[in-house]
Design a protein around this motif. Structure first.
Motif, PDB file in Angstrom:
ATOM      1  N   ALA A   1       0.829  -1.207   0.000  1.00 11.88           N
ATOM      2  CA  ALA A   1       0.000   0.000   0.000  1.00 11.88           C
ATOM      3  C   ALA A   1       0.863   1.257   0.000  1.00 11.88           C
ATOM      4  O   ALA A   1       0.563   2.232  -0.702  1.00 11.88           O
ATOM      5  CB  ALA A   1      -0.932  -0.011   1.209  1.00 11.88           C
ATOM      6  N   ALA A   2       1.944   1.252   0.763  1.00 10.07           N
ATOM      7  CA  ALA A   2       2.852   2.403   0.802  1.00 10.07           C
ATOM      8  C   ALA A   2       3.498   2.619  -0.559  1.00 10.07           C
ATOM      9  O   ALA A   2       3.627   3.760  -1.025  1.00 10.07           O
ATOM     10  CB  ALA A   2       3.921   2.197   1.872  1.00 10.07           C
ATOM     11  N   ARG A   3       3.882   1.549  -1.219  1.00  7.45           N
ATOM     12  CA  ARG A   3       4.479   1.670  -2.556  1.00  7.45           C
ATOM     13  C   ARG A   3       3.483   2.243  -3.548  1.00  7.45           C
ATOM     14  O   ARG A   3       3.823   3.074  -4.388  1.00  7.45           O
ATOM     15  CB  ARG A   3       4.998   0.318  -3.032  1.00  7.45           C
ATOM     16  N   LYS A   4       2.222   1.830  -3.450  1.00  9.94           N
ATOM     17  CA  LYS A   4       1.195   2.356  -4.349  1.00  9.94           C
ATOM     18  C   LYS A   4       0.955   3.843  -4.105  1.00  9.94           C
ATOM     19  O   LYS A   4       0.622   4.576  -5.026  1.00  9.94           O
ATOM     20  CB  LYS A   4      -0.110   1.571  -4.201  1.00  9.94           C
ATOM     21  N   ARG A   5       1.115   4.285  -2.862  1.00  9.02           N
ATOM     22  CA  ARG A   5       0.968   5.713  -2.537  1.00  9.02           C
ATOM     23  C   ARG A   5       2.220   6.498  -2.917  1.00  9.02           C
ATOM     24  O   ARG A   5       2.260   7.709  -2.755  1.00  9.02           O
ATOM     25  CB  ARG A   5       0.710   5.886  -1.045  1.00  9.02           C
ATOM     26  N   GLY A   6       3.250   5.814  -3.369  1.00 11.06           N
ATOM     27  CA  GLY A   6       4.497   6.482  -3.727  1.00 11.06           C
ATOM     28  C   GLY A   6       5.407   6.712  -2.543  1.00 11.06           C
ATOM     29  O   GLY A   6       6.330   7.519  -2.608  1.00 11.06           O
ATOM     30  N   GLU A   7       5.160   6.018  -1.453  1.00 13.35           N
ATOM     31  CA  GLU A   7       5.949   6.196  -0.241  1.00 13.35           C
ATOM     32  C   GLU A   7       7.004   5.120  -0.062  1.00 13.35           C
ATOM     33  O   GLU A   7       7.642   5.050   0.983  1.00 13.35           O
ATOM     34  CB  GLU A   7       5.026   6.184   0.982  1.00 13.35           C
TER      35      GLU A   7
END
Length: 191
Positions: A54-60
């Motif tokens: 989820a963090a990767r999808k948010r660009g984090e």
């Protein structure tokens, strides 16, 4: 002839051995990495992976990127008198990581590490670092043109000899350059 040695997942990431991880409490990802496949440990690993995705999808996310831009920036700073210790302290990146990136031993690293190193500027130079003396000379000349004498400036700098000497070479310590800059601002603002 023996085949190539296999390095465990945990050891490759600098984690304790599987035996040490197996002593961690159940329901933690570290226990899962240690080999436990009970329901609470699998659930902890699943939660971790879902949060990471989820963090990767948010660009984090913290993707692994090329370290060349950080290496070039460090070399530029080094030519201007900022050492690897000052870079490590200012970027909050471990000295060994900074040294490995600078030497080329570490060719890839986390994007956050590159961003932190690129954010370091000349203002982070340690007091003893040697910086370009040209701007300092120009500031002193500006003060002299404004009517200050060398003796007055020497007293303001706190020099015991009462004589102001210009930087002889192309370099001056960052401490002295900052001192001249602060004094120049203060004196020119008084006028």
């Amino acid at each position: 002839m023996a085949g190539p040695q296999v390095v465990s997942f945990a050891r490759a990431r600098g984690l304790p051995s599987r035996a040490e991880l197996a002593t961690r409490p159940h329901g933690t990802r570290l226990r899962y990495i240690g080999g436990c496949r009970c329901v609470p440990c699998r659930a902890a690993n699943s939660r971790y992976e879902c949060e990471r995705l989820a963090a990767r999808k948010r660009g984090e996310g913290q993707p692994i990127v090329d370290a060349a831009p950080a290496r070039r920036h460090m070399r530029k700073l080094q030519r201007q008198g900022v050492g690897y210790r000052a870079i490590a302290a200012a970027s909050d990146v471990a000295r060994t990581v900074v040294m490995e990136i600078r030497s080329g031993k570490k060719r890839r690293c986390r994007a956050g590490t590159v961003r932190a190193i690129l954010a370091v500027g000349l203002e982070q130079a340690s007091d003893g670092a040697l910086v370009d003396a040209g701007p300092t000379r120009r500031r002193i000349m500006e003060l002299l043109r404004e009517g200050f004498t060398k003796a007055q400036l020497a007293r303001r700098f706190g020099l015991e000899t009462g004589a102001l000497q210009f930087p002889l070479g192309d370099r001056i310590t960052a401490r002295n350059a900052h001192k001249v800059e602060r004094l120049c601002r203060a004196l020119l603002m008084e006028d």
